[in-house]
Design a protein around this motif. Sequence first.
Motif, mmCIF file in Angstrom:
data_model
loop_
_atom_site.group_PDB
_atom_site.id
_atom_site.type_symbol
_atom_site.label_atom_id
_atom_site.label_comp_id
_atom_site.label_asym_id
_atom_site.label_seq_id
_atom_site.Cartn_x
_atom_site.Cartn_y
_atom_site.Cartn_z
ATOM 1 N N ARG A 1 4.264 8.593 -0.333
ATOM 2 C CA ARG A 1 4.249 7.630 0.953
ATOM 3 C C ARG A 1 4.399 8.618 2.460
ATOM 4 O O ARG A 1 4.195 7.885 3.478
ATOM 5 C CB ARG A 1 5.149 6.445 0.902
ATOM 6 N N ARG B 1 0.573 10.867 5.187
ATOM 7 C CA ARG B 1 -0.133 9.914 5.467
ATOM 8 C C ARG B 1 -1.783 9.875 5.159
ATOM 9 O O ARG B 1 -2.495 8.799 4.790
ATOM 10 C CB ARG B 1 -0.098 9.774 7.112
ATOM 11 N N ARG B 2 -2.288 11.084 5.183
ATOM 12 C CA ARG B 2 -3.424 11.407 4.720
ATOM 13 C C ARG B 2 -3.990 10.812 3.402
ATOM 14 O O ARG B 2 -4.998 10.562 3.061
ATOM 15 C CB ARG B 2 -4.153 12.753 4.784
ATOM 16 N N TRP B 3 -3.076 10.991 2.388
ATOM 17 C CA TRP B 3 -3.320 10.389 1.053
ATOM 18 C C TRP B 3 -3.287 8.832 0.952
ATOM 19 O O TRP B 3 -4.282 8.237 0.318
ATOM 20 C CB TRP B 3 -2.025 10.825 0.146
ATOM 21 N N GLY B 4 -2.574 8.051 1.760
ATOM 22 C CA GLY B 4 -2.729 6.673 1.964
ATOM 23 C C GLY B 4 -4.133 6.354 2.627
ATOM 24 O O GLY B 4 -4.973 5.292 2.340
ATOM 25 N N VAL B 5 -4.618 7.290 3.585
ATOM 26 C CA VAL B 5 -5.837 7.011 4.185
ATOM 27 C C VAL B 5 -7.202 7.373 3.158
ATOM 28 O O VAL B 5 -8.071 6.596 3.133
ATOM 29 C CB VAL B 5 -6.056 7.987 5.350
ATOM 30 N N THR B 6 -6.562 8.379 2.532
ATOM 31 C CA THR B 6 -7.796 8.278 1.429
ATOM 32 C C THR B 6 -7.806 7.256 0.436
ATOM 33 O O THR B 6 -9.117 6.994 -0.104
ATOM 34 C CB THR B 6 -7.587 9.708 0.420
ATOM 35 N N LEU C 1 -7.202 4.281 1.071
ATOM 36 C CA LEU C 1 -7.974 3.109 1.660
ATOM 37 C C LEU C 1 -9.339 3.211 1.587
ATOM 38 O O LEU C 1 -10.226 2.287 1.393
ATOM 39 C CB LEU C 1 -7.428 3.003 3.073
ATOM 40 N N GLY C 2 -9.954 4.466 1.918
ATOM 41 C CA GLY C 2 -11.015 4.998 1.825
ATOM 42 C C GLY C 2 -11.702 4.722 0.448
ATOM 43 O O GLY C 2 -12.926 4.385 0.432
#
Length: 530
Positions: A34, A37-42, A44-45
């Motif tokens: 968590r 951040r970019r892992w969460g964005v990915t 969501l993508g």
Amino acid sequence: MTTVMSRRPGARPVGRPGRAGFPQLLHAEWTKWRTVRRWGVTLLGAVLVTVLVSLFSALSSTAETARGGGPPGPTDADGRPVRDAFSFAHRTLTGDGSITARVSVPAATGSGATAEWAKAGVLVKESTRPGADYAALMLTARHGVRLQSGFTRDVAGSTVSPGDSRLLRLTREGPKVTGYESADGRDWKKVGTVDLDGPDSTGRAPHAVAAGFFVASPDIQSREREFGSASIDQRPSASAARFEQVRLDGRAAPAAWQHTDVGGDPARDPGELRSTENKGNEKTEKTEKSRANTGSAFTLSGSGDIGPAPPPNDLAVMVLDGAQLGLVLIAALGVLFVTAEYRRGMIRTTFALSPRRGRVLAAKAVVIGAVSFAAGLVAAFTAYLVSAPRLRGDDKPPIFGDIALGDGPMLRAVIGTAAVLALIAVLALGLGALLRSTAAAITVVVVVFVLPLILLSTLPLDLAHAVQRLTPVAGFAIQNTLPRYDQVATVCLPEEGCYPQGPWTGLATLAAYAAVVLGAAVWRLRRRDV
């Protein structure tokens, strides 16, 4: 706090109880997840890709494909579409009784090919109305003796060679109909018993039924596959069979056989009933189409089929189509969740704090599997909600069957799709730990998943089915919701999302791959320096 040291050589210090426990490892790995951040964005993508691709697939479907086209066919008592068209010689049986005949294996009329499921036998039917319930004991062209009823039930009897014959008998006792077969008329073998107790137009169980003998010959399907496309040629067939020693016992009226083309198609040639009469040493045949016939030996021809009519398109496969692209982002996350630590050297710190490397990788697998499952669940449910109404249009078309989100098969497909994405993430994690290279691991994922899904429509059908059974893409079989019936000859095309194995078998195959890869990664971690 004083740390107690063991005096045994090689023993590890004992600190506070539970410090290196698995819950703490899970918490540590979740914290890592968590905070990037970019892992969460990915993630969501991946959800957006799954939903948008599914929606685009629904919008690009033509109205003819989405709505089914053509008038609806007959339905059974439960409203399910069925095939109910055959040639039927019958009389009215009032109360209990039996119908017996020696039946030959059906063969094609003229020079045409014999349909695999061409059938001839004795039949008891509530009425000659298409869709009325029935029980039929039959010989088939390639599948021996079968007892079929209710359009979906099928019980196998003995095997029969082409050109052979069997004595077949259906006995009605109240709502129960029992089928028997015999080769010589002395030794009778019970095939099975079925209930024939569906309501008639008055809502009561019918007392009088139509009993007699029948012939049906389904359409013959052939397929042609070219690069990127496949075509199915479907042509009608006609078959004939000989019936001897025909006898109807019980209260029957009238005392003559009536011939009916049940559900007859005006575009097809009607069936024919010919009686054979012995006059001295000569045999004569008389064609009877709609008139009564009083002989005991007949030749009956006909076409059509009696059985289930599964929808041609799988609604679940169409609305969840985007998961095949969403998996790429999910797999990338699984790889990065471990290779990012190798690239930055953080893995040394992780293993220094938690020396049991297998437990560390297991904790990573639980975390990445859980977040991928949650995201997949959101993506699959959303894809269904936005895509299914557009595929259905204003009506619920028969082409998709009577299946909704709350039905078991659809729920299994939606939740199963989330499980597939979670297993892919775990498998990708294992590949990342094995290869320790982001690029190499993602390349393997593309080769293992994406490439087969692209090439399935170009491979020979047998090879394509082998790929679907034996590779990790088998997991997508969980999306199949169409019922399958052994007594219906169908063509399972990969480009239509059809998988030759069952849904749970496919998911188990993917789970086995994920377990093996993760196990291999644990084995390698324990035996190699970081």
